[in-house]
Scaffold this motif. Structure first.
Motif, PDB file in Angstrom:
ATOM      1  N   ALA A   1      52.741  37.424  37.714  1.00  0.00           N
ATOM      2  CA  ALA A   1      52.103  36.839  36.537  1.00  0.00           C
ATOM      3  C   ALA A   1      52.035  35.331  36.682  1.00  0.00           C
ATOM      4  CB  ALA A   1      52.867  37.230  35.272  1.00  0.00           C
ATOM      5  N   VAL A   2      51.354  34.699  35.748  1.00  0.00           N
ATOM      6  CA  VAL A   2      51.284  33.242  35.695  1.00  0.00           C
ATOM      7  C   VAL A   2      51.440  32.832  34.241  1.00  0.00           C
ATOM      8  CG1 VAL A   2      48.767  33.223  35.485  1.00  0.00           C
ATOM      9  CG2 VAL A   2      49.937  31.202  36.338  1.00  0.00           C
TER      10      VAL A   2
ATOM     11  N   TYR B   1      50.856  29.405  31.717  1.00  0.00           N
ATOM     12  CA  TYR B   1      50.173  28.099  31.734  1.00  0.00           C
ATOM     13  C   TYR B   1      50.078  27.539  30.319  1.00  0.00           C
ATOM     14  CZ  TYR B   1      46.212  30.956  30.242  1.00  0.00           C
ATOM     15  OH  TYR B   1      45.407  31.835  29.553  1.00  0.00           O
TER      16      TYR B   1
ATOM     17  N   PRO C   1      51.052  25.064  35.527  1.00  0.00           N
ATOM     18  CA  PRO C   1      51.144  26.522  35.592  1.00  0.00           C
ATOM     19  C   PRO C   1      52.285  26.948  36.509  1.00  0.00           C
ATOM     20  CG  PRO C   1      48.883  25.769  35.919  1.00  0.00           C
ATOM     21  CD  PRO C   1      49.749  24.552  35.976  1.00  0.00           C
TER      22      PRO C   1
ATOM     23  N   SER D   1      53.975  30.346  38.634  1.00  0.00           N
ATOM     24  CA  SER D   1      53.867  31.733  39.096  1.00  0.00           C
ATOM     25  C   SER D   1      55.203  32.427  38.863  1.00  0.00           C
ATOM     26  CB  SER D   1      53.500  31.774  40.580  1.00  0.00           C
ATOM     27  OG  SER D   1      52.216  31.205  40.792  1.00  0.00           O
TER      28      SER D   1
ATOM     29  N   HIS E   1      48.808  42.571  37.152  1.00  0.00           N
ATOM     30  CA  HIS E   1      48.907  41.118  36.978  1.00  0.00           C
ATOM     31  C   HIS E   1      48.809  40.800  35.498  1.00  0.00           C
ATOM     32  CE1 HIS E   1      47.948  36.796  37.198  1.00  0.00           C
ATOM     33  NE2 HIS E   1      48.566  36.846  38.381  1.00  0.00           N
TER      34      HIS E   1
ATOM     35  N   ASP F   1      48.607  37.316  32.546  1.00  0.00           N
ATOM     36  CA  ASP F   1      48.492  35.888  32.234  1.00  0.00           C
ATOM     37  C   ASP F   1      49.189  35.627  30.899  1.00  0.00           C
ATOM     38  OD1 ASP F   1      46.996  35.649  34.492  1.00  0.00           O
ATOM     39  OD2 ASP F   1      45.090  35.270  33.470  1.00  0.00           O
TER      40      ASP F   1
ATOM     41  N   GLN G   1      50.163  32.489  28.027  1.00  0.00           N
ATOM     42  CA  GLN G   1      49.846  31.131  27.587  1.00  0.00           C
ATOM     43  C   GLN G   1      50.970  30.596  26.710  1.00  0.00           C
ATOM     44  OE1 GLN G   1      46.133  30.718  25.502  1.00  0.00           O
ATOM     45  NE2 GLN G   1      46.405  28.538  25.114  1.00  0.00           N
TER      46      GLN G   1
END
Length: 230
Positions: free
Chosen positions: A31-32, A34, A40, A42, A89, A91, A93
């Protein structure tokens, strides 16, 4: 506001062959994270934690512990394997409880319009989610839309939806959300009797009768003309 708590780990070996396969073999998801005026990062999260978030509902506030520090985040996107449907995966925030955010919220229809039973109308759900702006603490998992008062002549637009307190509509207020449609009757209409008769071919007996009648009329006309000359 209810939060889901998870643990994240910084991801090492980015770009190394076989690293992602190893992560997924350990029942983790790359995942990331940011945003929040930070670089950001990882990371990896446990599959069970990601499933816990998704079960809690869209726009669930997540308290993520990463490298000993806690951050508030929202899941922005989860990608799934095309065959196994397993998450591959995610994302995240970073968010602040003091800031407003623009988010997409699912719509849930409730109720049954009277025209469905009376006229056999069909409910057509055109827009299944809308974009809104709200403080993180006020973001809803879903918005319920009561369609009971709806009629064939009056559908529901985005601007007609009653929003929770502190939630502002971003989607175009004139955008159609749901309406009623009358099913079409596909049964072909019968041809009029006159048209059906005109469409039939002449039989030999009918044609002969017409010829006889025509010749008889001509003979009568010629006879009348001779009498007139006398």
């Amino acid at each position: 506001m209810e939060k889901v708590t998870i643990e994240a780990v910084s991801r090492e070996g980015i770009g190394v062959k076989g690293a992602l396969s190893q992560i997924r073999a350990e029942k983790k998801v790359p995942a990331v994270v940011y945003g929040g005026h930070k670089e950001p990062a990882s990371i990896t999260v446990a599959v069970k934690d990601l499933e816990k978030i998704m079960k809690a509902g869209k726009n669930t506030l997540v308290e993520m512990t990463l490298n000993g520090a806690k951050e508030l985040v929202l899941v922005k996107e989860v990608q799934f394997h095309a065959v196994t449907d397993n998450p591959i995966h995610a994302d995240f925030q970073r968010v602040s409880m003091k800031d407003k955010m623009d988010v997409v919220v699912p719509l849930k229809l409730e109720g049954t319009p009277a025209d469905v039973a009376q006229y056999g109308a069909i409910i057509e759900h055109i827009m299944r989610e809308i974009e809104v702006r709200a403080l993180v603490s006020a973001i809803p998992h879903e918005i319920v839309v009561d369609i009971t008062p709806m009629t064939i002549n009056k559908g529901i637009l985005a601007g007609d939806i009653k929003l929770p307190q502190g939630v502002e509509l971003i989607t175009d207020a004139e955008a159609p959300v749901v309406h009623l449609a009358i099913p079409k009757d596909d049964t072909p209409a019968p041809a009029p009797a006159a048209d059906a008769a005109a469409a039939q071919p002449e039989s030999s007996s009918t044609k002969g009768k017409k010829d006889e009648e025509g010749n008889l009329a001509k003979d009568n006309k010629d006879a009348a003309a001779k009498d007139a000359k006398k």
